[in-house]
Design a protein around this motif. Structure first.
Motif, PDB file in Angstrom:
ATOM      1  N   VAL A  21       0.458   5.103   1.075  1.00 41.40           N
ATOM      2  CA  VAL A  21      -0.440   5.956   1.841  1.00 41.40           C
ATOM      3  C   VAL A  21       0.216   7.320   2.015  1.00 41.40           C
ATOM      4  N   ASN A  45      -9.025  -1.059   5.259  1.00 44.19           N
ATOM      5  CA  ASN A  45     -10.102  -0.395   4.542  1.00 44.19           C
ATOM      6  C   ASN A  45      -9.590   0.144   3.211  1.00 44.19           C
ATOM      7  N   ARG A  46     -10.463   0.190   2.241  1.00 43.07           N
ATOM      8  CA  ARG A  46     -10.117   0.764   0.938  1.00 43.07           C
ATOM      9  C   ARG A  46     -11.188   1.765   0.534  1.00 43.07           C
ATOM     10  N   PRO A  47     -10.796   2.989   0.148  1.00 39.78           N
ATOM     11  CA  PRO A  47      -9.419   3.473   0.146  1.00 39.78           C
ATOM     12  C   PRO A  47      -8.939   3.748   1.575  1.00 39.78           C
ATOM     13  N   VAL A  48      -7.616   3.759   1.745  1.00 46.64           N
ATOM     14  CA  VAL A  48      -7.040   4.012   3.071  1.00 46.64           C
ATOM     15  C   VAL A  48      -7.201   5.488   3.413  1.00 46.64           C
ATOM     16  N   ARG A  49      -7.823   5.744   4.546  1.00 50.98           N
ATOM     17  CA  ARG A  49      -7.942   7.110   5.065  1.00 50.98           C
ATOM     18  C   ARG A  49      -7.272   7.139   6.435  1.00 50.98           C
ATOM     19  N   ASP A  88      -7.389   1.120   9.594  1.00 47.71           N
ATOM     20  CA  ASP A  88      -7.206   2.063   8.497  1.00 47.71           C
ATOM     21  C   ASP A  88      -6.626   1.376   7.263  1.00 47.71           C
ATOM     22  N   PRO A 107       0.829  -1.203   0.000  1.00 56.73           N
ATOM     23  CA  PRO A 107       0.000   0.000   0.000  1.00 56.73           C
ATOM     24  C   PRO A 107       0.868   1.260   0.000  1.00 56.73           C
TER      25      PRO A 107
END
Length: 507
Positions: A305, A341-345, A338, A303
């Protein structure tokens, strides 16, 4: 790259801030020297003046430099400077108290004054002495060359490709540190034994017959080394969260996998009980499976981020830093939630971790760790295999029993495997009867601490029934304090005797 240990500070509003304290994985260095240690006979110290650091000035500290030999085997040769700070005693004075926050690679100029909140009235009995170890911080520094161009990181990858990249990075770190200027000459004298000698030089420069000391993590290993080299110079010695002196560094990395997996099980059960909040699973097994999918997914598609690529090693490392502290259950659950989850916030905990990964302080600490990790152990004493395939085989074998952390702790390919600065002294084991108060969390390499406890025949061991790395002064760092341990340390440093026997502290 060297591993790191990080201290997390959480405010009452659950906002996570991060203070880099150490680099290393509770690294056990094979400390001490075969030859007798001799203190500096005539160390020099500059005039005390204002400290550059604002917090030190606010604490009422003054700063100076102590000039010491680069090579204690050649005291008339080249010298370097050690930066020191001092907060003078305000009450009935007992002596000086030096402190080290860990590492290797951690600076410590402000650490002794930081302890005042936990020391309480005992702080007034000592001149509190902080110092930056040689080659770090405001001491005579070593700087490495700029990193070479980093290859473009693929969006889709494999575990093997990431491993090959770790080898490239390790070779690059060794090259750019050893080949710059006269670094090779300096780095031949980066060792825990020499830092202990520098501590004794500080003692002598201040005109003190003995010193007291508090060290945590690598600082605990440093304290043990000092007892070996200068047993007659110890007043009160407290070491917190130490390592197995018999294990090589690579062995210690590998040994840490099983305790980390157990800690993950504890956290998974805690998180499962809060499924309505975190949505990671209603059982510990379900939560653990979510973490496993996360790290194994990163081995195929790491990922990214906020511009930070969380490759498998970095992701496992972040999980490791949080899981070893019980009070970071909430932070770890938030980070994992966090990331799955998609999208990562990013929430506040993950954002703090990303800020840390971008910080120059972290990069400096990690490079500083390399100086001492490689200088102390070297090859072959440090146990770093020189065949990369050994690491790869161990990574693969570890996955069955340690699916989350096994690839991390078995795949550690430090620059030390490529380090050729040379070691001018043989290493030796610890073994003495100096009185020492040891502190160790049960979850934190207790077996290794018991080995050191037996070697330090005059020691008493306080075992803390908590999941943590670092037992004393946890409240001052935003953690959950352990009052029993804080009282025991303060009573001893305040002038009391060591406890008559080993004992246990519970929350």
């Amino acid at each position: 790259m060297p591993m790191i240990h990080i201290s997390f500070r959480t405010s009452q509003r659950a906002r996570l801030t991060v203070r880099v304290v150490t680099a290393g994985l509770g690294l056990a260095l094979l400390p001490g020297l075969a030859q007798p240690a001799t203190a500096v006979t005539k160390p020099t110290i500059t005039v005390w003046g204002a400290c550059e650091d604002k917090q030190l000035r606010q604490a009422g500290a003054q700063c100076a430099k102590v000039r010491v030999p680069l090579d204690y085997g050649d005291p008339a040769g080249r010298t370097i400077e050690i930066a020191v700070s001092r907060v003078k005693a305000s009450g009935k004075r007992r002596g000086i108290l030096l402190a080290n926050p860990g590492g290797p690679g951690g600076v410590g100029l402000g650490f002794a004054s930081h302890l005042r909140a936990t020391l309480k009235g005992v702080a007034g009995r000592y001149d509190l002495i902080g110092f930056d170890p040689r080659f770090l911080g405001e001491s005579t520094p070593i700087t490495c060359g700029e990193p070479g161009p980093k290859p473009e990181q693929p969006r889709v990858t494999t575990a093997r490709r990431e491993f090959e990249e770790s080898l490239r990075a390790a070779r690059d770190t060794a090259r750019r540190c050893l080949d710059k200027g006269d670094n090779r000459e300096l780095l031949a004298h980066a060792s825990t034994a020499n830092v202990a000698r520098d501590m004794d030089a500080i003692r002598a420069a201040l005109g003190e017959r003995r010193l007291s000391f508090f060290g945590v993590s690598y600082g605990a290993d440093l304290g043990a080394v000092y007892t070996q080299l200068f047993p007659g110079r110890v007043d009160r010695m407290v070491i917190d969260s130490s390592s197995d002196p018999d294990a090589t560094q690579y062995e210690l990395f590998r040994q840490s996998g099983e305790p980390l997996e157990r800690a993950l099980d504890q956290w998974a059960r805690w998180t499962a009980a809060r499924h309505d909040r975190y949505r990671l699973g209603r059982t510990g097994a379900q939560v653990r499976a979510a973490v496993r999918r996360l790290v194994e997914g990163a081995e195929r598609r790491p990922p990214v981020v906020d511009g930070v690529r969380l490759d498998p090693a970095v992701l496992r490392l972040l999980l490791r830093q949080l899981v070893q502290h019980g009070e970071q259950n909430e932070a770890l659950a938030g980070v994992v939630r966090d990331l799955v989850n998609r999208p990562v916030r990013p929430g506040p905990h993950l954002r703090a971790m990303l800020d840390l990964l971008r910080s120059p302080e972290l990069a400096d600490s990690m490079v500083g760790a390399t100086f001492f990790m490689c200088g102390d152990a070297g090859w072959p004493a440090g146990g770093w295999p020189d065949d990369p395939e050994t690491y790869w085989r161990n990574m693969r074998r570890s996955r069955a029993a340690q699916p989350v952390f096994g690839p991390l702790v078995n795949g550690m390919m430090a620059p030390c495997a490529y380090w050729d600065a040379g070691s001018r002294e043989p290493v030796t084991a610890i073994g003495n009867a100096v009185p020492v108060l040891m502190l160790q969390a049960r979850s934190d390499n207790l077996d290794g601490a018991l080995v050191l406890h037996r070697r330090l025949r005059g020691s008493r061991l306080l075992t803390a029934e908590i999941r943590a790395h670092g037992v004393y002064g946890r409240g001052a760092d935003g953690g959950s304090p352990l009052p029993c341990a804080d009282r025991a340390v303060n009573a001893y440093l305040g002038g009391g005797e060591l406890p008559g026997e080993d004992f246990t502290c519970r929350p």
